[in-house]
Each structure stands twice: as structure tokens, then as C-alpha cells.
Design a protein around this motif. Structure first.
Motif, PDB file in Angstrom:
ATOM      1  N   GLY A 135       0.820  -1.208   0.000  1.00  0.00           N
ATOM      2  CA  GLY A 135       0.000   0.000   0.000  1.00  0.00           C
ATOM      3  C   GLY A 135       0.852   1.256   0.000  1.00  0.00           C
ATOM      4  O   GLY A 135       0.552   2.231  -0.702  1.00  0.00           O
ATOM      5  N   ASP A 147      -0.663  12.457   1.586  1.00  0.00           N
ATOM      6  CA  ASP A 147      -2.132  12.461   1.594  1.00  0.00           C
ATOM      7  C   ASP A 147      -2.617  11.940   2.947  1.00  0.00           C
ATOM      8  O   ASP A 147      -2.575  10.742   3.219  1.00  0.00           O
ATOM      9  N   ARG A 148      -3.038  12.843   3.808  1.00  0.00           N
ATOM     10  CA  ARG A 148      -3.406  12.520   5.185  1.00  0.00           C
ATOM     11  C   ARG A 148      -4.467  11.420   5.266  1.00  0.00           C
ATOM     12  O   ARG A 148      -4.343  10.498   6.062  1.00  0.00           O
ATOM     13  N   VAL A 149      -5.496  11.508   4.458  1.00  0.00           N
ATOM     14  CA  VAL A 149      -6.582  10.529   4.504  1.00  0.00           C
ATOM     15  C   VAL A 149      -6.088   9.145   4.076  1.00  0.00           C
ATOM     16  O   VAL A 149      -6.327   8.150   4.759  1.00  0.00           O
ATOM     17  N   ALA A 150      -5.378   9.085   2.950  1.00  0.00           N
ATOM     18  CA  ALA A 150      -4.892   7.796   2.440  1.00  0.00           C
ATOM     19  C   ALA A 150      -3.878   7.159   3.401  1.00  0.00           C
ATOM     20  O   ALA A 150      -3.936   5.948   3.661  1.00  0.00           O
ATOM     21  N   THR A 162      -3.484   7.756   6.675  1.00  0.00           N
ATOM     22  CA  THR A 162      -4.150   7.380   7.925  1.00  0.00           C
ATOM     23  C   THR A 162      -4.922   6.081   7.754  1.00  0.00           C
ATOM     24  O   THR A 162      -4.877   5.198   8.617  1.00  0.00           O
ATOM     25  N   ASP A 163      -5.616   5.935   6.634  1.00  0.00           N
ATOM     26  CA  ASP A 163      -6.367   4.709   6.362  1.00  0.00           C
ATOM     27  C   ASP A 163      -5.440   3.509   6.259  1.00  0.00           C
ATOM     28  O   ASP A 163      -5.699   2.459   6.870  1.00  0.00           O
ATOM     29  N   LEU A 164      -4.352   3.644   5.503  1.00  0.00           N
ATOM     30  CA  LEU A 164      -3.391   2.545   5.359  1.00  0.00           C
ATOM     31  C   LEU A 164      -2.813   2.150   6.711  1.00  0.00           C
ATOM     32  O   LEU A 164      -2.770   0.976   7.069  1.00  0.00           O
ATOM     33  N   ALA A 209      -4.008   2.631   9.730  1.00  0.00           N
ATOM     34  CA  ALA A 209      -5.012   2.067  10.632  1.00  0.00           C
ATOM     35  C   ALA A 209      -5.232   0.580  10.363  1.00  0.00           C
ATOM     36  O   ALA A 209      -5.502  -0.191  11.286  1.00  0.00           O
ATOM     37  N   ARG A 210      -5.073   0.162   9.120  1.00  0.00           N
ATOM     38  CA  ARG A 210      -5.266  -1.256   8.768  1.00  0.00           C
ATOM     39  C   ARG A 210      -4.098  -2.136   9.205  1.00  0.00           C
ATOM     40  O   ARG A 210      -4.238  -3.363   9.244  1.00  0.00           O
ATOM     41  N   TYR A 211      -2.937  -1.530   9.524  1.00  0.00           N
ATOM     42  CA  TYR A 211      -1.742  -2.318   9.822  1.00  0.00           C
ATOM     43  C   TYR A 211      -1.078  -1.920  11.139  1.00  0.00           C
ATOM     44  O   TYR A 211       0.151  -1.939  11.247  1.00  0.00           O
ATOM     45  N   GLU A 225       0.239   3.935  14.141  1.00  0.00           N
ATOM     46  CA  GLU A 225      -0.350   5.217  14.512  1.00  0.00           C
ATOM     47  C   GLU A 225       0.637   6.344  14.225  1.00  0.00           C
ATOM     48  O   GLU A 225       1.710   6.407  14.838  1.00  0.00           O
TER      49      GLU A 225
END
Length: 158
Positions: A119, A131-134, A136-138, A140-142, A145
Motif C-alpha cells: 500500500g 495524503d493525510r486521509v490515504a 491514515t487509512d493505510l 489504521a489497517r496495519y 499510529e
């Protein structure tokens, strides 16, 4: 079960000047352990300041000098140096030197860590490491923090 794995040349994931080769994949270890070889070009960012809730992470430097920041302290790890980062400890790394660095990185449990590397490689190829959103999402899945934004993922200066 014992296994010996011989892999072909070439990295499995590329994030800018950082190449990650899978030595022991999470699916090969029942997700108990992931071991990876990391080669970094000179002046290459690695990971910005972050921590893991469950993962224990290790660094074993084989060549070059790895800049490792752990709990507000900077370290320059050279060949033969080893660091163990328990869950909950803030850390970051980069190659700030003019020479390449090679180290072995491990995670226990692995928690499918290859998905994180793949990812991250995709976001890097798309120019989206900030890209803060992308990101953060990546993360959070692994079990990752972020603790200081995302500049450390695309800037080696620290």
C-alpha cells in the motif's frame, strides 16, 4: 515446521529510494513473524514518527548508517547494531547519510505487514505519501499510529 526459502533477485515493494524484499512472509509464519530486507539509497526517508499498539519491531543493520529515532533520542546504527522497539514506543527511521544502508526489519506478530508495504509503494508511486486521509487509512489497517504528520515519509532530513 521448518522452511528454507530462496527468492529471486529484486525487491517486492519499492517506496522511492527504499526497496523491501520479503524474507519470511506473514502467510508463511502463520502471521506470527514477518522478516524483510530493506535497502535504502543515500538521503532516503524511511518512516515518519509512529508507534504500534501490538507489533514489536526490530532493526538489524548490515551495511551503512541508519538514523533511528526512539523515544526522543536519535541513534546512528551501523553494521552489527540492533534495535528492538516494543509496542507503544514512538520511533522513526531514515537514511540521512551519503551512503546506502541495508538492514533486516522484523515484525512480531506480522499482522499481514506485506499489505502495508504494498500500500505504501502504491501511494509513493502516485505521489500521495503526504495524503493525510490515504496514509491514515493505510496505517489504521496495519497497526500503525502516526505521531507527527506525514513529512517523515517523504523527507529524510528528519
Amino acid at each position: 515446521m521448518t522452511s528454507v526459502v530462496q527468492r529471486g533477485l529484486g525487491p517486492n515493494a519499492v517506496v522511492g529510494g527504499m526497496r523491501i524484499s520479503y524474507l519470511a512472509r506473514s502467510d508463511e509464519t502463520g502471521d506470527g513473524l514477518g522478516i524483510y530486507r530493506v535497502d535504502m539509497d543515500p538521503r532516503t526517508p524511511g518512516a515518519g514518527l509512529h508507534r504500534h499498539a501490538r507489533l514489536t519491531e526490530t532493526f538489524s543493520v548490515e551495511a551503512g548508517r541508519l538514523a533511528l529515532h526512539v523515544s526522543d533520542t536519535d541513534h546512528a546504527l551501523g553494521p552489527g547494531d540492533f534495535a528492538l522497539i516494543p509496542p507503544g514506543i514512538a520511533h522513526a527511521f531514515a537514511n540521512r547519510s551519503e551512503e546506502p544502508v541495508r538492514f533486516t526489519l522484523s515484525f512480531a506478530p506480522a499482522l499481514g505487514r506485506e499489505g502495508f508495504f504494498e500500500g505504501l509503494a502504491q501511494l509513493a508511486a502516485e505521489g500521495r505519501l503526504s495524503d493525510r486521509v490515504a496514509m491514515t487509512d493505510l496505517m489504521a489497517r496495519y497497526d500503525q499510529e502516526p505521531l507527527a504528520g506525514f513529512a517523515g515519509w517523504s523527507d529524510a532530513s528528519g
